[in-house]
Design a protein around this motif. Structure first.
Motif, PDB file in Angstrom:
ATOM      1  N   GLY A 127     -40.190 -73.767 -45.341  1.00 31.99           N
ATOM      2  CA  GLY A 127     -41.475 -73.565 -44.701  1.00 31.99           C
ATOM      3  C   GLY A 127     -41.322 -73.260 -43.241  1.00 31.99           C
ATOM      4  O   GLY A 127     -40.274 -73.424 -42.651  1.00 31.99           O
ATOM      5  N   SER A 128     -42.433 -72.857 -42.656  1.00 30.26           N
ATOM      6  CA  SER A 128     -42.437 -72.462 -41.250  1.00 30.26           C
ATOM      7  C   SER A 128     -42.533 -73.673 -40.356  1.00 30.26           C
ATOM      8  O   SER A 128     -43.124 -74.681 -40.693  1.00 30.26           O
ATOM      9  N   SER A 129     -41.963 -73.562 -39.184  1.00 31.85           N
ATOM     10  CA  SER A 129     -42.099 -74.620 -38.195  1.00 31.85           C
ATOM     11  C   SER A 129     -43.318 -74.404 -37.330  1.00 31.85           C
ATOM     12  O   SER A 129     -43.502 -75.048 -36.324  1.00 31.85           O
ATOM     13  N   GLY A 130     -44.190 -73.526 -37.689  1.00 31.61           N
ATOM     14  CA  GLY A 130     -45.479 -73.353 -37.041  1.00 31.61           C
ATOM     15  C   GLY A 130     -45.356 -72.984 -35.584  1.00 31.61           C
ATOM     16  O   GLY A 130     -44.587 -72.117 -35.201  1.00 31.61           O
ATOM     17  N   SER A 131     -46.133 -73.709 -34.750  1.00 29.89           N
ATOM     18  CA  SER A 131     -46.172 -73.383 -33.328  1.00 29.89           C
ATOM     19  C   SER A 131     -44.890 -73.732 -32.609  1.00 29.89           C
ATOM     20  O   SER A 131     -44.770 -73.560 -31.419  1.00 29.89           O
ATOM     21  N   PHE A 158     -44.582 -83.242 -27.040  1.00 25.77           N
ATOM     22  CA  PHE A 158     -45.099 -82.104 -27.785  1.00 25.77           C
ATOM     23  C   PHE A 158     -44.013 -81.039 -27.889  1.00 25.77           C
ATOM     24  O   PHE A 158     -43.026 -81.060 -27.142  1.00 25.77           O
ATOM     25  N   ASN A 159     -44.180 -80.094 -28.826  1.00 21.03           N
ATOM     26  CA  ASN A 159     -43.128 -79.100 -28.979  1.00 21.03           C
ATOM     27  C   ASN A 159     -43.221 -78.016 -27.906  1.00 21.03           C
ATOM     28  O   ASN A 159     -44.233 -77.880 -27.204  1.00 21.03           O
ATOM     29  N   GLU A 160     -42.161 -77.257 -27.773  1.00 19.60           N
ATOM     30  CA  GLU A 160     -42.115 -76.211 -26.747  1.00 19.60           C
ATOM     31  C   GLU A 160     -43.201 -75.169 -26.971  1.00 19.60           C
ATOM     32  O   GLU A 160     -43.698 -74.570 -26.010  1.00 19.60           O
ATOM     33  N   GLY A 161     -43.605 -74.982 -28.225  1.00 22.48           N
ATOM     34  CA  GLY A 161     -44.686 -74.044 -28.493  1.00 22.48           C
ATOM     35  C   GLY A 161     -45.971 -74.417 -27.777  1.00 22.48           C
ATOM     36  O   GLY A 161     -46.704 -73.546 -27.304  1.00 22.48           O
ATOM     37  N   PHE A 162     -46.267 -75.707 -27.678  1.00 26.65           N
ATOM     38  CA  PHE A 162     -47.464 -76.157 -26.960  1.00 26.65           C
ATOM     39  C   PHE A 162     -47.388 -75.737 -25.500  1.00 26.65           C
ATOM     40  O   PHE A 162     -48.366 -75.243 -24.928  1.00 26.65           O
ATOM     41  N   GLN A 203     -38.138 -84.755 -22.729  1.00 23.26           N
ATOM     42  CA  GLN A 203     -37.840 -83.518 -23.453  1.00 23.26           C
ATOM     43  C   GLN A 203     -38.822 -83.278 -24.588  1.00 23.26           C
ATOM     44  O   GLN A 203     -39.299 -84.222 -25.232  1.00 23.26           O
ATOM     45  N   ASP A 204     -39.167 -82.026 -24.784  1.00 24.74           N
ATOM     46  CA  ASP A 204     -40.068 -81.644 -25.863  1.00 24.74           C
ATOM     47  C   ASP A 204     -39.409 -81.920 -27.209  1.00 24.74           C
ATOM     48  O   ASP A 204     -38.186 -81.977 -27.335  1.00 24.74           O
ATOM     49  N   CYS A 205     -40.242 -82.063 -28.234  1.00 31.46           N
ATOM     50  CA  CYS A 205     -39.670 -82.442 -29.533  1.00 31.46           C
ATOM     51  C   CYS A 205     -38.898 -81.305 -30.186  1.00 31.46           C
ATOM     52  O   CYS A 205     -38.107 -81.539 -31.104  1.00 31.46           O
ATOM     53  N   THR A 206     -39.082 -80.080 -29.713  1.00 27.93           N
ATOM     54  CA  THR A 206     -38.256 -78.979 -30.221  1.00 27.93           C
ATOM     55  C   THR A 206     -36.796 -79.231 -29.878  1.00 27.93           C
ATOM     56  O   THR A 206     -35.900 -79.086 -30.716  1.00 27.93           O
ATOM     57  N   ARG A 207     -36.559 -79.616 -28.634  1.00 32.17           N
ATOM     58  CA  ARG A 207     -35.187 -79.927 -28.218  1.00 32.17           C
ATOM     59  C   ARG A 207     -34.684 -81.201 -28.893  1.00 32.17           C
ATOM     60  O   ARG A 207     -33.520 -81.288 -29.300  1.00 32.17           O
ATOM     61  N   ILE A 208     -35.565 -82.190 -29.010  1.00 33.68           N
ATOM     62  CA  ILE A 208     -35.171 -83.421 -29.696  1.00 33.68           C
ATOM     63  C   ILE A 208     -34.722 -83.108 -31.124  1.00 33.68           C
ATOM     64  O   ILE A 208     -33.726 -83.651 -31.618  1.00 33.68           O
ATOM     65  N   ALA A 209     -35.461 -82.219 -31.798  1.00 31.76           N
ATOM     66  CA  ALA A 209     -35.105 -81.848 -33.171  1.00 31.76           C
ATOM     67  C   ALA A 209     -33.721 -81.213 -33.231  1.00 31.76           C
ATOM     68  O   ALA A 209     -32.906 -81.538 -34.116  1.00 31.76           O
ATOM     69  N   SER A 267     -43.904 -80.323 -37.152  1.00 31.77           N
ATOM     70  CA  SER A 267     -43.168 -79.058 -37.095  1.00 31.77           C
ATOM     71  C   SER A 267     -41.751 -79.287 -36.604  1.00 31.77           C
ATOM     72  O   SER A 267     -40.810 -78.614 -37.036  1.00 31.77           O
ATOM     73  N   CYS A 268     -41.598 -80.270 -35.718  1.00 29.98           N
ATOM     74  CA  CYS A 268     -40.257 -80.559 -35.197  1.00 29.98           C
ATOM     75  C   CYS A 268     -39.403 -81.289 -36.218  1.00 29.98           C
ATOM     76  O   CYS A 268     -38.196 -81.044 -36.314  1.00 29.98           O
ATOM     77  N   THR A 269     -39.986 -82.200 -36.993  1.00 27.97           N
ATOM     78  CA  THR A 269     -39.187 -82.862 -38.024  1.00 27.97           C
ATOM     79  C   THR A 269     -38.775 -81.862 -39.104  1.00 27.97           C
ATOM     80  O   THR A 269     -37.656 -81.924 -39.619  1.00 27.97           O
ATOM     81  N   THR A 270     -39.674 -80.919 -39.414  1.00 26.90           N
ATOM     82  CA  THR A 270     -39.311 -79.858 -40.364  1.00 26.90           C
ATOM     83  C   THR A 270     -38.154 -79.036 -39.828  1.00 26.90           C
ATOM     84  O   THR A 270     -37.203 -78.707 -40.555  1.00 26.90           O
ATOM     85  N   GLN A 271     -38.222 -78.705 -38.560  1.00 25.18           N
ATOM     86  CA  GLN A 271     -37.148 -77.934 -37.935  1.00 25.18           C
ATOM     87  C   GLN A 271     -35.820 -78.676 -38.003  1.00 25.18           C
ATOM     88  O   GLN A 271     -34.776 -78.101 -38.323  1.00 25.18           O
TER      89      GLN A 271
END
Length: 592
Positions: free
Chosen positions: A59-63, A267-271, A284-290, A333-337
């Protein structure tokens, strides 16, 4: 023993107390108080009851997706030009030579003032700064707002609890803060301008914003700050132990084209990209955490026996991860990533990473959610629970697990104060002693507060007195804000702030007290693509339930692994040394 309280004043304040401290600065952020009790509670999701899923990693990681192209360089994010990035971003400013505005000889290796987090030095600027380059900017001043919320029962309890825990009174912290503001106004080159921090009475409610309500009031605040106060930006620090840069307010500020220097924690970097170039953060944003956690977990733990679980039957099994996370898309979205990366980059079987329980941020359902999650994790054969949740919920999870006679490994991903001594001391000791370990964004609190801290050393130098106990005067928040303002150059605009800070070198060496600050590398580790949150690394720790914390003198403390070294994306070792080697840190009831 931790009690789940009715979803009124006490329960909400327990949640908000941590979040406020997280948002009132790096100290309150991750370290200072254990708590950010609601995964930056500002996550503000809906008040739905908890839901459980066993999700695959497809699936997509969305935003969470990154925008990596802009202009002819193929780098950067829309709205942040002109390119290429440049420090300082505007004007005829001499870098790395001459004499600074503070009178220090400037060399290529000299910071603007004596701090590992200060900008590279520039020679004292002469000439015209362009005057009113943006709203809130004149030839002489830069107005920065600081929201002050109305007094509420929750606010009173937050303040009372903080004082009981030894944190300085707000007026003491504000005095230290003003000392630093005065100094930074003379040490940083703001090209003829000085920062003026303007308190603004809020019509909103901090607790409500953390629970993702009060948008109209938050937007009214942003409108007032931009169009009546005429502020260039908001510092993101509240007062009386309450934060200011909630995600709700941040989006309203971006609509007013106004900066918020610390907002929307985790929040993720997309935000941030959607609100670019106005919204920034320290944690750090959750995108980097992921990305960081996927690498660390895959290299160090996945595919190996869960030998630190409390149950003998689990210790012989190959690790199966289950994750507990709020049901907010910006987080899931970050946990999916992270799951996708563990599968695709590190070839971890989907069955080992796909068990997930999402819970709502309605505090009245926290206990029920924790109980349901434990039932699901135990039934699914999860050996290792990843704690991507608020610390209040994690305490409830450990107690629910003990009640079910279920003793897995507890794996930190370094968010929401879960990795600080004062928070972990609230967990069920039978669950976490010998079994709690993982990533930590925070440094020990003793490195943040006190006379030997960066803030303490500076305060001593400026006043001749020891810094008051229980405060750092928002040192890291102020350093970041002044770094950003200097980086913009004399033509001060949000676009030039972005252009300038993305060109800065990584800051914080050699000790990285507040983590490694790096805005030039994106959450995937690509140099030159940029990020909107400062911290880019983590350390590895484990829990010693019988040790004495240097933070508060209470029983229980975290122990660093790898001698406390911090790692970013692409840097994690491939072998984990033995954990729980310090005397008393093992679970005496099992041969773990």
């Amino acid at each position: 023993m931790l009690r789940i309280r009715e979803p009124g004043r006490s329960a909400v304040s327990s949640t908000v107390r941590g979040a406020s401290r997280r948002k009132s600065g790096w100290v309150r952020t991750v370290v200072a108080v254990g708590a950010v009790t609601l995964l930056a509670a500002a996550c503000g999701s809906s008040n739905k009851s908890s839901t459980s899923t066993s999700s695959g990693s497809s699936g997509s990681s969305g935003s969470n997706a990154l925008t990596l192209t802009n202009g002819s360089t193929g780098k950067g994010v829309a709205g942040e030009g002109p390119y290429p990035w440049k420090y300082p971003a505007s004007g005829s400013v001499t870098l790395g030579s001459g004499t600074t505005i503070g009178g220090t000889a400037c060399t290529p290796s000299t910071p603007q003032f004596d701090s590992p987090y200060a900008d590279p030095c520039v020679a004292k600027f002469t000439g015209s700064n362009g005057g009113a380059t943006y709203n809130g900017v004149t030839a002489n001043t830069i107005t920065i707002s600081r929201r002050e919320f109305p007094e509420t029962a929750n606010g009173q309890e937050i303040a009372a609890q903080a004082k009981n825990e030894g944190y300085a009174l707000p007026q003491v912290t504000d005095q230290v803060m003003q000392t630093f503001v005065n100094y930074f106004n003379s040490a940083y080159d703001l090209y003829g301008r000085k920062v003026v921090i303007q308190p603004v009475a809020s019509t909103s409610n901090y607790t409500a914003e953390l629970l993702n309500t009060n948008q109209a009031q938050a937007c009214a605040d942003a409108d007032k700050i931009a169009n009546q106060v005429h502020a260039f930006g908001d510092i993101g620090i509240g007062e009386d132990f309450q934060g200011g840069g909630t995600s709700v307010f941040a989006q309203c500020a971006a609509q007013q084209k106004m900066m918020v220097f610390d907002a929307a924690a985790y929040f993720n970097e997309g935000f941030y990209q959607q609100n670019n170039p106005y919204i920034w953060g320290i944690a750090q944003d959750c995108t980097r955490i992921a990305n960081n956690s996927a690498e660390a977990y895959s290299k160090l733990l996945a595919g190996k026996p869960a030998n630190y679980a409390g149950d003998a039957s689990l210790r012989t099994q190959t690790r199966k991860f289950g994750i507990y996370v709020p049901n907010l898309p910006a987080y899931t979205s970050c946990t999916t990533q992270s799951q996708q990366e563990m599968e695709q980059l590190y070839h971890i079987p989907a069955s080992a990473v796909s068990t997930e329980f999402t819970y709502g941020l309605d505090i009245s359902t926290f206990q029920q959610s924790a109980q349901q999650a434990i039932v699901q994790f135990k039934a699914a054969g999860v050996t290792t629970i990843i704690t991507a949740c608020d610390s209040f919920s994690l305490a409830l999870l450990t107690k629910a697990a003990a009640a079910q006679n279920y003793h897995p490994e507890w794996l930190l991903n370094g968010v929401a104060g879960d990795d600080t001594d004062s928070v972990a001391q609230t967990y069920d000791p039978s669950e976490v002693t010998g079994h709690l370990f993982g990533l930590s964004e925070a440094s020990p609190q003793t490195q943040i507060f006190g006379p030997s801290s960066l803030a303490g050393q500076l305060y001593q130098k400026l006043t001749g007195h020891q810094i008051p106990a229980g405060t750092d005067g928002y040192y890291s928040d102020l350093v970041w804000m002044f770094d950003a303002l200097q980086a913009a150059g004399p033509d001060l605009t949000p676009q030039n702030v972005a252009r300038g800070v993305h060109a800065l070198p990584a800051l914080g060496a050699p000790n990285y007290t507040f983590g490694k600050w790096d805005l030039s590398t994106n959450p995937e580790g690509k140099v030159g693509y940029g990020d909107h949150t400062l911290i880019s690394d983590a350390r590895f720790i484990y829990w010693n339930g019988n040790g004495t914390s240097q933070d508060n003198g209470q029983k229980g403390t975290y122990v660093p692994v790898f001698s406390g070294q911090r790692f970013g994306i692409g840097q994690w070792p491939t072998k984990l040394p033995p954990l729980f080697t310090v005397s008393g840190s093992q679970d005496a009831s099992c041969s773990c």
